[in-house]
Design a protein around this motif. Structure first.
Motif, mmCIF file in Angstrom:
data_model
loop_
_atom_site.group_PDB
_atom_site.id
_atom_site.type_symbol
_atom_site.label_atom_id
_atom_site.label_comp_id
_atom_site.label_asym_id
_atom_site.label_seq_id
_atom_site.Cartn_x
_atom_site.Cartn_y
_atom_site.Cartn_z
ATOM 1 N N ALA A 36 -0.207 -27.883 16.901
ATOM 2 C CA ALA A 36 0.707 -28.603 17.779
ATOM 3 C C ALA A 36 2.117 -28.650 17.185
ATOM 4 N N GLY A 37 3.103 -28.398 18.051
ATOM 5 C CA GLY A 37 4.496 -28.487 17.633
ATOM 6 C C GLY A 37 5.068 -27.234 17.009
ATOM 7 N N ARG A 38 4.248 -26.213 16.784
ATOM 8 C CA ARG A 38 4.741 -24.976 16.163
ATOM 9 C C ARG A 38 5.344 -24.054 17.218
ATOM 10 N N HIS A 39 6.187 -23.137 16.755
ATOM 11 C CA HIS A 39 6.851 -22.191 17.647
ATOM 12 C C HIS A 39 6.678 -20.788 17.085
ATOM 13 N N TYR A 40 6.099 -19.891 17.872
ATOM 14 C CA TYR A 40 5.885 -18.516 17.435
ATOM 15 C C TYR A 40 6.645 -17.562 18.355
ATOM 16 N N VAL A 41 7.259 -16.572 17.733
ATOM 17 C CA VAL A 41 8.093 -15.612 18.453
ATOM 18 C C VAL A 41 7.481 -14.223 18.321
ATOM 19 N N LEU A 42 7.259 -13.564 19.449
ATOM 20 C CA LEU A 42 6.815 -12.176 19.468
ATOM 21 C C LEU A 42 8.034 -11.319 19.771
ATOM 22 N N SER A 43 8.389 -10.461 18.824
ATOM 23 C CA SER A 43 9.624 -9.701 18.954
ATOM 24 C C SER A 43 9.530 -8.436 18.125
ATOM 25 N N ARG A 44 10.321 -7.439 18.505
ATOM 26 C CA ARG A 44 10.430 -6.230 17.672
ATOM 27 C C ARG A 44 11.212 -6.523 16.407
ATOM 28 N N TYR A 45 11.990 -7.580 16.410
ATOM 29 C CA TYR A 45 12.872 -7.886 15.291
ATOM 30 C C TYR A 45 12.455 -9.198 14.653
ATOM 31 N N GLN A 64 16.078 -10.855 26.669
ATOM 32 C CA GLN A 64 15.316 -11.601 27.667
ATOM 33 C C GLN A 64 14.199 -12.349 26.947
ATOM 34 N N ALA A 65 14.239 -13.670 26.990
ATOM 35 C CA ALA A 65 13.251 -14.486 26.285
ATOM 36 C C ALA A 65 12.399 -15.236 27.298
ATOM 37 N N ASP A 66 11.084 -15.106 27.180
ATOM 38 C CA ASP A 66 10.135 -15.808 28.049
ATOM 39 C C ASP A 66 9.275 -16.717 27.181
ATOM 40 N N GLY A 89 -0.635 -26.585 22.354
ATOM 41 C CA GLY A 89 0.353 -27.487 21.779
ATOM 42 C C GLY A 89 1.529 -26.809 21.117
ATOM 43 N N CYS A 90 1.575 -25.479 21.089
ATOM 44 C CA CYS A 90 2.709 -24.789 20.475
ATOM 45 C C CYS A 90 3.387 -23.900 21.501
ATOM 46 N N ARG A 91 4.620 -23.501 21.194
ATOM 47 C CA ARG A 91 5.388 -22.654 22.094
ATOM 48 C C ARG A 91 5.257 -21.193 21.679
ATOM 49 N N ILE A 92 5.193 -20.323 22.651
ATOM 50 C CA ILE A 92 5.157 -18.874 22.433
ATOM 51 C C ILE A 92 6.352 -18.265 23.159
ATOM 52 N N THR A 93 7.228 -17.608 22.416
ATOM 53 C CA THR A 93 8.389 -16.944 23.011
ATOM 54 C C THR A 93 8.257 -15.444 22.814
ATOM 55 N N VAL A 94 8.347 -14.699 23.893
ATOM 56 C CA VAL A 94 8.325 -13.245 23.833
ATOM 57 C C VAL A 94 9.736 -12.749 24.154
ATOM 58 N N ILE A 95 10.311 -11.991 23.219
ATOM 59 C CA ILE A 95 11.680 -11.511 23.363
ATOM 60 C C ILE A 95 11.661 -10.044 23.770
ATOM 61 N N ASP A 96 12.293 -9.767 24.912
ATOM 62 C CA ASP A 96 12.420 -8.402 25.426
ATOM 63 C C ASP A 96 11.068 -7.709 25.531
ATOM 64 N N ALA A 97 10.163 -8.299 26.297
ATOM 65 C CA ALA A 97 8.809 -7.757 26.421
ATOM 66 C C ALA A 97 8.822 -6.334 26.964
ATOM 67 N N SER A 98 9.675 -6.048 27.939
ATOM 68 C CA SER A 98 9.713 -4.697 28.504
ATOM 69 C C SER A 98 10.184 -3.681 27.473
ATOM 70 N N HIS A 99 11.129 -4.074 26.608
ATOM 71 C CA HIS A 99 11.585 -3.180 25.544
ATOM 72 C C HIS A 99 10.477 -2.946 24.518
#
Length: 505
Positions: free
Chosen positions: A217-226, A6-8, A14-24
């Motif tokens: 601006a334009g960067r993408h950061y992912v918060l994930s266990r993996y 589940q990706a939110d 100016g950058c994107r933040i994606t959280v993967i499987d926040a509940s997990h």
């Protein structure tokens, strides 16, 4: 267990933040500290950013969720402090960065010689600067509120006593266990990005725009266990990605905790394990576990291969093992030393009187002597040995005090195989799926697939997925038409072919 994460995704500055499987993530935080940023790159002068979440008991014994982050800044590090910025120094520095042992020994030798000369001349030791500086000078401490969720974090800035450009900003937010929600993870990271923006000099373009005129601006950061992009990358594997070995992973987390909290160990006079022996059939993940341990504690991973030790010349093997441990005593960073296929290096159980057996006896004897004193000489080093044939290793060599932890790594059962498949497929999805492209169809059933392949190891299961990926890629390459996602039928067909090959081999 659904392999599709589940990706939110949201935007900020100016950058994107994606959280993967926040509940997990929050579920995992109940039993361990979860690292959320993996190989993320930030604009200058930010050197490193770390963010974690865990659950703890507060002073009143209540369960709380603790979000921590740190932002470290500093000047560009010069790699030529010891060698000089000449052609030879540049060449050796590059070899050190590439992990060449001979180059590291040259640098260590030069550094040791310089320190000894300074000592004899009565000069004080050189203080580290930049990335090596100790951030011990308090500068500022404030409380910041994240406006969307109301998350409140204590922000403390500390500076280097030797370089005013070096700063470490720490953030800490504490929430009652029952209040913590997935929305608090991106909220904490928004506060982190505020600190990063302040460090880079970036300013919002408008009071309410949430964008930057600066380099975020334009960067993408992912918060994930993996770690994103680690599906087939054993170098950056983490314990979270290890499937089917819950008891072993739990033991490794305890070992990692002993590295992270040396003060508690010292207060109780406790000694963490010095050596770990992993034994079991080929393909069960022994080497991967050693790498995962190194990544869990932020350690350098050094694999010692048989040719680096065994030599046909008389006395050379003994010198090699002494050199390896001499180098280990000089490591300044936490280091996991892996002796893979340990029995081929030092095995001598049942050995004869021939010259080869006597040479192995000598190597094993020196190995025992070196292990006896390694942890006292350098507590930052832990030795991991793996073998497919534990009965070939002399018991005196792996006794407690040398190898305190001995773990069997078995072939996974049906539940273990299902977990391995789910984690591997999930990582492939995280790494490769983009808008308009899907890796796996919705009918993929990891539990059914796992039940159909008894005796498969983790390596076998990853090979099964590799074959399915390759078939789709080759079909697309031949036809020029985009292939459909991998279905359960595709996986069953590749599994049948794989099993036929295994029976005939």
């Amino acid at each position: 267990m659904d392999p599709r994460p589940q990706a939110d995704t949201s935007e900020y500055r100016g950058c994107r933040i994606t959280v993967i499987d926040a509940s997990h993530i929050l579920a995992a935080a109940a039993t361990q500290e979860v690292e959320l940023l993996h190989d993320a790159v930030f604009p200058e002068p930010v050197r490193a950013v770390r963010m974690t979440v865990t659950e703890e008991d507060d002073h009143d014994g209540r369960r709380v969720c603790v979000l921590r982050a740190s932002v470290r800044t500093g000047p560009n590090r010069q790699p030529f402090a010891v060698l000089g910025n000449d052609p030879v120094g540049v060449f050796i520095s590059r070899q050190v960065a590439a992990g060449e042992p001979w180059a590291s020994r040259i640098v260590d030798g030069v550094g040791t010689a310089v320190a000894e000369v300074s000592r004899r001349l009565g000069r004080p030791p050189t203080q580290p600067t930049g990335d090596d500086a100790v951030h011990d000078k308090p500068i500022d401490s404030v409380v910041r509120d994240e406006p969307v969720t109301g998350l409140r974090a204590a922000v403390t800035v500390r500076g280097s006593a030797s370089d005013e450009r070096a700063r470490t900003t720490t953030l800490r937010a504490v929430l009652p266990f029952e209040v913590a929600s997935p929305e608090h993870l991106p909220a904490m990271f928004r506060l982190v990005l505020d600190v990063v923006a302040q460090s880079t000099g970036a300013q919002p373009t408008g009071a309410d725009s949430g964008t930057d005129a600066g380099s975020l601006a334009g960067r993408h950061y992912v918060l994930s266990r993996y770690g994103v992009g680690a599906a087939g990358d054993t170098e950056h594997v983490t314990l979270d990605q290890v499937g089917g070995l819950d008891a072993v992973v739990g033991e490794f987390r305890q070992i990692a905790a002993s590295f992270r909290h040396p003060q508690a160990m010292a207060r109780w006079g406790a000694r963490r394990p010095q050596g770990i022996l992993l034994y079991g059939p080929p393909g069960t993940g022994k080497t991967m576990l050693a790498r995962a341990l190194a990544n869990e504690i932020g350690a350098t991973f050094k694999e010692i291969r048989t040719p680096e030790i065994l030599d046909k010349w008389l006395g050379a093997s003994e010198r090699n093992i002494k050199r390896i441990f001499r180098d280990a005593r000089r490591y300044r960073e936490p280091t996991v030393m892996l002796f893979d296929e340990f029995d081929s290096i030092i095995s001598y159980t049942g050995g004869g009187d021939d010259a080869a057996s006597q040479a192995l006896n000598a190597v094993a004897g020196i190995f025992k002597q070196e292990m006896n004193t390694l942890i006292e000489a350098n507590p930052n080093v832990i030795v991991v040995a793996t073998t497919n044939f534990p009965e070939r290793v002399d018991q005196s060599l792996i006794r407690s005090g040398r190898f305190d932890v001995k773990l069997a790594i078995p072939v996974p059962d049906a539940n273990g195989r299902r977990e391995i498949l789910v984690k591997a497929m999930r990582q492939l999805i995280i790494e490769h799926e983009v808008a308009g492209f899907r890796m796996f169809a919705d009918d993929v059933d990891a539990a059914e697939l796992a039940a159909a392949c008894p005796g498969f190891t983790g390596a076998d299961l990853k090979e099964l997925l590799r074959r399915a990926q390759l078939a789709k890629a080759m079909q697309e390459a031949r036809t020029g038409v985009a292939s459909t996602p991998i279905t359960q039928s595709d996986l069953r067909r590749h599994l049948a072919d794989f099993q036929t090959q295994r029976r005939s081999s």
